[in-house]
Write an enzyme that holds these catalytic residues in place. Structure first.
Site, PDB file in Angstrom:
ATOM      1  N   LEU A  64       0.802  -1.228   0.000  1.00  0.00           N
ATOM      2  CA  LEU A  64       0.000   0.000   0.000  1.00  0.00           C
ATOM      3  C   LEU A  64       0.835   1.280   0.000  1.00  0.00           C
ATOM      4  O   LEU A  64       0.312   2.351  -0.316  1.00  0.00           O
ATOM      5  CB  LEU A  64      -0.944   0.006   1.211  1.00  0.00           C
ATOM      6  CG  LEU A  64      -1.911  -1.184   1.305  1.00  0.00           C
ATOM      7  CD1 LEU A  64      -2.850  -1.012   2.489  1.00  0.00           C
ATOM      8  CD2 LEU A  64      -2.711  -1.341   0.019  1.00  0.00           C
ATOM      9  N   CYS A 180      23.907 -28.661   3.132  1.00  0.00           N
ATOM     10  CA  CYS A 180      24.810 -28.841   4.269  1.00  0.00           C
ATOM     11  C   CYS A 180      25.266 -27.502   4.847  1.00  0.00           C
ATOM     12  O   CYS A 180      25.493 -27.378   6.050  1.00  0.00           O
ATOM     13  CB  CYS A 180      26.010 -29.692   3.866  1.00  0.00           C
ATOM     14  SG  CYS A 180      26.961 -29.024   2.490  1.00  0.00           S
TER      15      CYS A 180
END
Length: 692
Positions: A64, A180
């Site tokens: 907005l 990982c």
């Protein structure tokens, strides 16, 4: 009179002829975000008569501040529908057709694109922009591409065979991190944020809500055995059983079983009526027990600093020293103490189960700097630097609020940058993990930017770019191709706008240099081998004739000269349907690539008629000119014949009788395709080009 007054200025600026054409012009506007809202307003007020507005997204609260066609009451509604409704009041003479959908859906095929005179892109992700670029090239429809990032912006007009297309210049690909790294060995704040967002909350796929695509680093593929506090309860026991049968490390599998069981217990506790130590158990498991498990893998920490388990009761009562604990862990792992980011640790008066109050009250106290923490900095709450104790308080408060939502009936909770509870949780979890690994923490605002893929969007930049798009669109309608420019908005006060003349297409572009054709077909009856044979033609009256080709759909190989298993299958069985492309690539590289766009048969096509309708004439790509490669090398002399170079001979002004170069230099030059002659009369057996 009102309508006449509305058009007087537009007529004066555009001229009678162009202004009269605008009501008949059909424009496709893709995207109703920051640029799209400004652009829709501009083309409506300019007088473009038929506008189709397409957007897949819904309105978020964070939109907005710059997307002025929306109001707070419109949140969660379709951007396309709301924008069209708002903008239609600006000019009653304009017809706006809103579509809430994905531009890559099959009904938006080549024939659909050909129904427009002009396409304007206001998209925010790379994949969709590439798709629209390819469709406009295939349909031969002019496109105006655009994008913004903060104070920067760009507008690029694209015309087939006249200008560079969007893909003529390679674009950087979104960065990915191995699982990982995220799971075990983070080294940057973004690693910890991705971990908190995707490891503790469900993996979700959100469209980027910025004006310029900026993808958050992500997993290359969904990590196995992901344990999520607030996701669905997925049993990973089956995967571990399979791994054990395949002979994987038994000790590691046992550790994973233990970890999964503990995680499952905590998950279940968060979904049951509240008890004193639910959140404490979650915190200790994630930031203490899990790290101890990682430390047990000694090989992992031989070349990197190990993480530090966090003692939450000690943090809460102010007796925890992160530096002392880190030095202890590193000495146990045979590493000296390393310098790491300073994480403020401040003393609190409460234990972990009641840190700074619970729920919303605890969150507000922590973020506003009114908790027991002594390090409360002045300024906006989202921009405060949070201490270790602050992050502990925030983790407890946000986890309690999320647990309440689970007990109230929410099945899973996914991250949303506009959801305060999930943002608080990710901020706290990421900062606690950063502290454990010696990484600098981030404020709540910084985490929101990084986790929500936010590039600061500036309404003024969007407005400037939207205006420039309309100017380039008007040049295209007038066919003033010499007036077209690539325009850049720069953060340079001396030259805020820069323009670049249009460049010719990149001859090596894999999009706009291909040859396009549309094939209307029934995928259920069209056989791949028959289609390819028909497209190639006989080479005499039409087409290029039979040749060795490979066939692709996007990145999938459907057939090649050595593998024709799919040639007897239908397109439908290969999932090649309306809106997709078949790429026919010459194996010898002598012909350009043919891109066959799959379209639907006409409605009046007889049911027992041919399965497909070929384009007429058949596509005939250009032959690729291979540069002549004359043999510039002679056979290299044997190694025995190469003797070490002596020192430079003193000539005293006389011309030396022997060669003026060393054997090694001669060999290097011959490897580069150059021949050095021993004397001017030396004859050569090979074909060479004489340079000097």
């Amino acid at each position: 009179t009102k309508n006449a007054g509305r058009s007087v200025h537009a007529k004066a600026v555009l001229g009678e002829e162009l202004y009269a054409r605008l009501p008949r012009t059909k424009v496709l506007l893709v995207g109703a975000g920051g640029i799209g809202c400004e652009l829709l307003k501009n083309i409506v007020l300019t007088g473009f008569g038929h506008i189709t507005l397409l957007d897949l997204d819904t309105i978020d609260l964070s939109n907005l501040n710059r997307q002025f066609l929306f109001k707070k009451k419109d949140v969660k509604q379709s951007k396309a529908l709301v924008a069209a409704k708002t903008a239609s009041t600006f000019n009653p003479n304009v017809r706006i057709t809103p579509i809430h959908g994905n531009i890559k859906e099959p009904q938006f095929d080549i024939a659909w694109f050909r129904g427009f005179d002009l396409v304007l892109n206001a998209l925010d992700n790379l994949d969709a922009r590439r798709h629209v670029n390819k469709m406009c090239i295939a349909a031969n429809i002019p496109l105006v591409e655009s994008g913004t990032a903060g104070y920067l912006g760009q507008v690029q007009p694209i015309i087939k065979d006249r200008t560079e297309c969007f893909d003529c210049i390679p674009k950087p690909t979104p960065k990915t991190f191995p699982v990982c790294t995220i799971r075990s060995t983070p080294s940057q704040p973004i690693h910890c944020i991705v971990w908190a967002k995707n490891y503790l909350l469900p993996l979700v796929s959100h469209d980027v809500c910025t004006e310029q695509s900026s993808s958050l680093p992500r997993f290359p593929e969904e990590p196995p055995n992901v344990l999520q506090l607030f996701g669905e309860d997925e049993d990973s026991g089956g995967e571990l059983d399979d791994a054990e049968k395949q002979g994987e490390n038994a000790q590691e599998i046992a550790t994973l079983r233990k970890e999964a069981l503990a995680f499952k217990t905590v998950r279940a506790a968060l979904r049951t009526p509240p008890k004193d130590k639910q959140v404490s158990s979650a915190a200790k498991m994630v930031f203490h027990s899990d790290i101890l498990n990682l430390l047990s893998m000694a090989d992992m920490w031989r070349s990197r600093a190990p993480p530090t388990p966090l003692a939450f009761d000690a943090i809460a009562d102010g007796t925890f020293s992160l530096d002392a604990k880190r030095a202890e862990v590193q000495s146990q792992n045979g590493r000296g103490h390393r310098k790491s980011a300073k994480v403020p640790v401040t003393k609190g008066n409460q234990g972990i189960s009641g840190a700074s109050g619970s729920g919303s009250a605890g969150t507000e106290k922590t973020l506003n700097g009114t908790s027991s923490s002594a390090s409360s900095a002045t300024g906006l709450k989202d921009q405060r630097s949070l201490s270790l104790h602050d992050n502990l308080d925030l983790f407890v408060a946000s986890t309690e609020k999320l647990a309440v939502r689970l007990r109230a009936g929410e099945d899973t909770i996914s991250f949303d940058k506009d959801d305060d509870d999930t943002l608080d949780f990710v901020t706290a979890a990421a900062n606690l993990r950063s502290a454990a690994y010696g990484i600098a923490g981030k404020s709540r605002w910084e985490v929101k930017e990084m986790a929500g893929n936010i590039i600061p969007a500036i309404a003024t930049t969007n407005a400037i770019i939207a205006g420039l798009i309309v100017l380039q669109a008007l040049h295209l309608l007038r066919k003033l191709y010499n007036a077209l420019r690539n325009v850049h908005v720069q953060f340079k006060p001396s030259m805020p706008l820069s323009t670049i003349s249009m460049s010719a297409p990149n001859p090596n572009c894999g999009v706009c240099r291909d040859t396009y054709a549309e094939l209307l077909c029934d995928p259920a009856r069209t056989v791949l081998g028959d289609l390819v044979e028909a497209i190639l033609g006989d080479g005499v009256t039409d087409g290029t004739g039979a040749r060795d080709v490979s066939v692709y759909e996007d990145k999938r190989v459907l057939s090649d000269p050595d593998w024709d298993d799919n040639n007897d299958r239908t397109l439908e069985s290969l999932n090649v349907t309306r809106g997709k492309f078949l790429a026919i690539v010459d194996e010898e590289g002598e012909w350009g690539t043919i891109q066959v766009a799959v379209g639907a048969l006409p409605p009046n096509h007889p049911s027992d008629g041919p399965a497909f309708i070929l384009p007429s004439p058949l596509p005939k790509p250009p032959r690729k000119v291979k540069p002549a490669t004359p043999t510039l090398k002679r056979s290299a002399p044997d190694d025995e014949e190469l003797e070490p170079s002596a020192k430079r001979i003193k000539t005293n002004g006389t011309v030396p009788s022997g060669p003026s170069y060393s054997p090694s230099k001669k060999k290097r030059l011959e490897e580069d395709g150059l021949l050095l002659l021993d004397h001017a009369d030396e004859k050569m057996d090979d074909d060479v080009i004489l340079i000097d």
